[in-house]
Design an enzyme around this catalytic site. Sequence first.
Site, short mmCIF file in Angstrom:
data_model
loop_
_atom_site.label_atom_id
_atom_site.label_comp_id
_atom_site.label_asym_id
_atom_site.label_seq_id
_atom_site.Cartn_x
_atom_site.Cartn_y
_atom_site.Cartn_z
N ARG A 30 -11.03 -5.03 -14.66
CA ARG A 30 -10.42 -3.82 -15.03
C ARG A 30 -8.91 -3.92 -14.60
NH1 ARG A 30 -14.94 0.71 -13.98
NH2 ARG A 30 -16.27 0.06 -15.59
N ARG A 34 -6.50 2.37 -15.87
CA ARG A 34 -5.76 3.62 -15.85
C ARG A 34 -5.20 3.84 -14.42
NH1 ARG A 34 -10.85 7.52 -16.76
NH2 ARG A 34 -11.89 5.87 -16.39
N ARG A 43 -1.84 4.85 -23.43
CA ARG A 43 -2.83 5.80 -23.51
C ARG A 43 -2.65 7.12 -24.14
NH1 ARG A 43 -6.63 6.79 -24.85
NH2 ARG A 43 -8.47 7.12 -23.55
N ASP A 79 -13.44 -3.82 -25.29
CA ASP A 79 -14.82 -3.00 -24.65
C ASP A 79 -15.95 -3.62 -25.12
OD1 ASP A 79 -15.49 -0.34 -23.26
OD2 ASP A 79 -16.74 -0.68 -24.95
N TYR A 157 -26.84 1.46 -23.83
CA TYR A 157 -26.06 2.22 -24.28
C TYR A 157 -26.66 2.56 -25.74
CZ TYR A 157 -22.50 1.70 -20.66
OH TYR A 157 -21.65 1.84 -19.71
#
Length: 362
Positions: A30, A34, A43, A79, A157
């Site tokens: 990552r 963010r 974003r 992703d 998921y």
Amino acid sequence: MTDFPSLKNDLLIRAAYCEEVERTPVWAMRQAGRYLKEFQEVRAKHDFFTVCRTPELACEVTLQPLRRFDLDAAIIFSDILVIPQALGMEVQMVPGKGPVFPKPLIHPNEIKALNQDPDIDKELGYVFDAITLTRKKLEGKVPLIGFSGAPWTLMAYMVEGGSSATFSKARAWLFQYPEESELLLNLLTNTIIKYLVNQVKAGAQTLQVFESHAGILGSSTFAKFSLQYLSRIASGVKKELSDLGISRVPLIVFAKGAHYALEELSATDYDVISLDWTIDPKRAREISSAKGKALQGNLDPAVLYGSPDSINCATKRMVEAFGARGHIANLGHGMYPDLKPESLKAFVDTVHSASQECIKNS
């Protein structure tokens, strides 16, 4: 394959094969995310999956951390849940909540409704286009890593409908519907093999498989519903690449929380075993060295909340514990959104200096 600029920095490739290096290569899971202001600016204008599906945007955010830090790899921005999307499931990225499946798998009969043989180039072509564009934009500076989620993590998921502390619904399937669970895991495995091979054909130079939810399985459950599929992915990808005449594409497996399975993972065809921060590097080295495997990791990301001095000390200890060969420095998990960029820089810079000292003294 497209003609690409020659690779100028192959430290990560050499380390993955336990070859001699001048210093330990370093990157961070990552590393595009963010915690970077420039990522937040992208974003603010585009939703998450729009960034993933727009090659120019995916390329831009992939390159952002390399402009700030002296990293030895880029990892394509995408992703793991693009695979369920390719199989026909809807996935939404909800702010403050994470991934949400509006219609998760409730009953095994619903597996039949999934796309059983997806056209990977059609469904996930945007990933391959982003890889090709990014590989060109990198101009050979560092290798480009492609990746996929592992079958069990994706199944978790798809059944749970989103993130969970326990994934109890998904784990229940393994015991209530073992045969149907294996059908789903086989479908995911076959799709992942194609997906990873096509990433290499598009320009990826290293591949990582994320088994992010290994730690919620017991050792016997992991062996039956995770390990065998992870192993098939590694052997399947390597065979297909070999048939295409493609070599020196190291495979990395990151089974978070699978401290109980280091020996079994080391017996697979992966070249690198990535470790979370709960695993002692020296113990991992003892287990993996017999199989000639390189290791990746494993600084606790929370260390980056500390002072520069504490980051420096912890990173030095990590580098010394892993040793001078067969190590790719990384975090034991991904960057947290509220970490400061300066903290990652302290980590990266310390890896550079500490590993050079370690190699000099070895």
